[in-house]
Design an enzyme around this catalytic site. Sequence first.
Site, PDB file in Angstrom:
ATOM      1  N   TRP A  31       1.050  -1.136  -0.174  1.00  0.00           N
ATOM      2  CA  TRP A  31      -0.091  -0.034  -0.027  1.00  0.00           C
ATOM      3  C   TRP A  31       0.752   1.190  -0.171  1.00  0.00           C
ATOM      4  O   TRP A  31       2.006   0.977   0.716  1.00  0.00           O
ATOM      5  CB  TRP A  31      -0.835   0.066   1.355  1.00  0.00           C
ATOM      6  CG  TRP A  31      -2.135   0.787   1.268  1.00  0.00           C
ATOM      7  CD1 TRP A  31      -2.145   2.271   1.852  1.00  0.00           C
ATOM      8  CD2 TRP A  31      -3.226   0.954   0.368  1.00  0.00           C
ATOM      9  NE1 TRP A  31      -3.094   2.885   1.335  1.00  0.00           N
ATOM     10  CE2 TRP A  31      -3.822   2.024   0.606  1.00  0.00           C
ATOM     11  CE3 TRP A  31      -3.786  -0.213  -0.344  1.00  0.00           C
ATOM     12  CZ2 TRP A  31      -5.265   2.179   0.132  1.00  0.00           C
ATOM     13  CZ3 TRP A  31      -5.191   0.248  -0.816  1.00  0.00           C
ATOM     14  CH2 TRP A  31      -5.853   1.245  -0.680  1.00  0.00           C
ATOM     15  N   PHE A  66      -0.408  -2.755   8.225  1.00  0.00           N
ATOM     16  CA  PHE A  66      -1.002  -3.604   9.391  1.00  0.00           C
ATOM     17  C   PHE A  66      -0.412  -4.751   9.360  1.00  0.00           C
ATOM     18  O   PHE A  66      -0.117  -5.474  10.454  1.00  0.00           O
ATOM     19  CB  PHE A  66      -2.543  -3.572   9.265  1.00  0.00           C
ATOM     20  CG  PHE A  66      -3.000  -4.219  10.393  1.00  0.00           C
ATOM     21  CD1 PHE A  66      -3.215  -3.568  11.538  1.00  0.00           C
ATOM     22  CD2 PHE A  66      -3.759  -5.491  10.558  1.00  0.00           C
ATOM     23  CE1 PHE A  66      -3.737  -4.044  12.730  1.00  0.00           C
ATOM     24  CE2 PHE A  66      -4.048  -6.165  11.652  1.00  0.00           C
ATOM     25  CZ  PHE A  66      -4.187  -5.438  12.757  1.00  0.00           C
ATOM     26  N   GLU A  67      -0.046  -5.462   8.096  1.00  0.00           N
ATOM     27  CA  GLU A  67       0.606  -6.809   8.239  1.00  0.00           C
ATOM     28  C   GLU A  67       2.074  -7.014   8.361  1.00  0.00           C
ATOM     29  O   GLU A  67       2.517  -7.958   8.246  1.00  0.00           O
ATOM     30  CB  GLU A  67       0.067  -7.437   6.723  1.00  0.00           C
ATOM     31  CG  GLU A  67      -1.314  -7.612   6.471  1.00  0.00           C
ATOM     32  CD  GLU A  67      -2.028  -6.257   6.007  1.00  0.00           C
ATOM     33  OE1 GLU A  67      -3.248  -6.326   6.698  1.00  0.00           O
ATOM     34  OE2 GLU A  67      -1.514  -5.521   5.604  1.00  0.00           O
ATOM     35  N   GLU A  94      -8.753  10.998   6.221  1.00  0.00           N
ATOM     36  CA  GLU A  94      -9.694  12.023   6.470  1.00  0.00           C
ATOM     37  C   GLU A  94     -10.515  11.247   7.961  1.00  0.00           C
ATOM     38  O   GLU A  94     -11.329  11.855   8.459  1.00  0.00           O
ATOM     39  CB  GLU A  94     -10.830  12.114   5.722  1.00  0.00           C
ATOM     40  CG  GLU A  94     -10.404  13.080   4.586  1.00  0.00           C
ATOM     41  CD  GLU A  94     -11.580  13.172   3.612  1.00  0.00           C
ATOM     42  OE1 GLU A  94     -12.546  12.377   3.579  1.00  0.00           O
ATOM     43  OE2 GLU A  94     -11.293  13.420   2.202  1.00  0.00           O
ATOM     44  N   THR A  95     -10.035  10.086   8.239  1.00  0.00           N
ATOM     45  CA  THR A  95     -10.334   9.378   9.349  1.00  0.00           C
ATOM     46  C   THR A  95      -9.086   8.877  10.323  1.00  0.00           C
ATOM     47  O   THR A  95      -8.045   9.398  10.071  1.00  0.00           O
ATOM     48  CB  THR A  95     -11.123   8.026   8.852  1.00  0.00           C
ATOM     49  OG1 THR A  95      -9.960   7.320   8.422  1.00  0.00           O
ATOM     50  CG2 THR A  95     -12.033   8.420   7.863  1.00  0.00           C
ATOM     51  N   HIS A  97      -8.211   6.145  10.997  1.00  0.00           N
ATOM     52  CA  HIS A  97      -7.555   4.632  10.642  1.00  0.00           C
ATOM     53  C   HIS A  97      -5.875   5.041  11.055  1.00  0.00           C
ATOM     54  O   HIS A  97      -5.592   3.724  11.412  1.00  0.00           O
ATOM     55  CB  HIS A  97      -8.089   4.296   9.374  1.00  0.00           C
ATOM     56  CG  HIS A  97      -6.999   4.774   8.341  1.00  0.00           C
ATOM     57  ND1 HIS A  97      -7.043   6.129   7.953  1.00  0.00           N
ATOM     58  CD2 HIS A  97      -5.795   4.400   7.874  1.00  0.00           C
ATOM     59  CE1 HIS A  97      -5.953   6.453   7.088  1.00  0.00           C
ATOM     60  NE2 HIS A  97      -5.265   5.289   6.744  1.00  0.00           N
TER      61      HIS A  97
END
Length: 169
Positions: A31, A66-67, A94-95, A97
């Site tokens: 990502w 995350f992985e 925007e969040t 996370h």
Amino acid sequence: MASELKNLSVFSTDNLPDISKRRFAIVVAEWNAEVTEALFEGAYQTLLHYGAAAENVIRGNVPGSFELSLGAQWFAQRNDIDAVIALGCVIQGETKHNDYINHAVAQGLTQVGVNTGKPVIFGVLTPNNQQQALDRAGGIHGNKGDEAAMTAIKMLGLQQQVYSYSPKI
């Protein structure tokens, strides 16, 4: 020190250990690939520059940051791996996370290092936006991948120092 005040590719190289026979795993999040590929290139080239053999650097990809913890654990559990470098990038967005992901990854990588007794390096960018990420992945602030590789080298040096210490009587 805030990275806007420091070039991530400038560090002390005093008393570095011989890493010519050491084996490194670099775990890279797919990502934000534009950023993570630049981080990988920085880490890989730094390892080679300071003496690692190309055949002793193994790369593993994971889908996202995350992985990284589990990918790092799998490599750290191998007897033939001396240090693991985890590279990723979680942009604010925007969040919230990023808060949850970054916290989980930091704790997970720390736990892998403590549990295996091997250097497991946090090379994850946590910028507010894409430009900040690029600035820290080979841009105006250097490359966090360089810094992560140098951290792995220095931790191997400390490990060598700690385990070879014998008091003078």
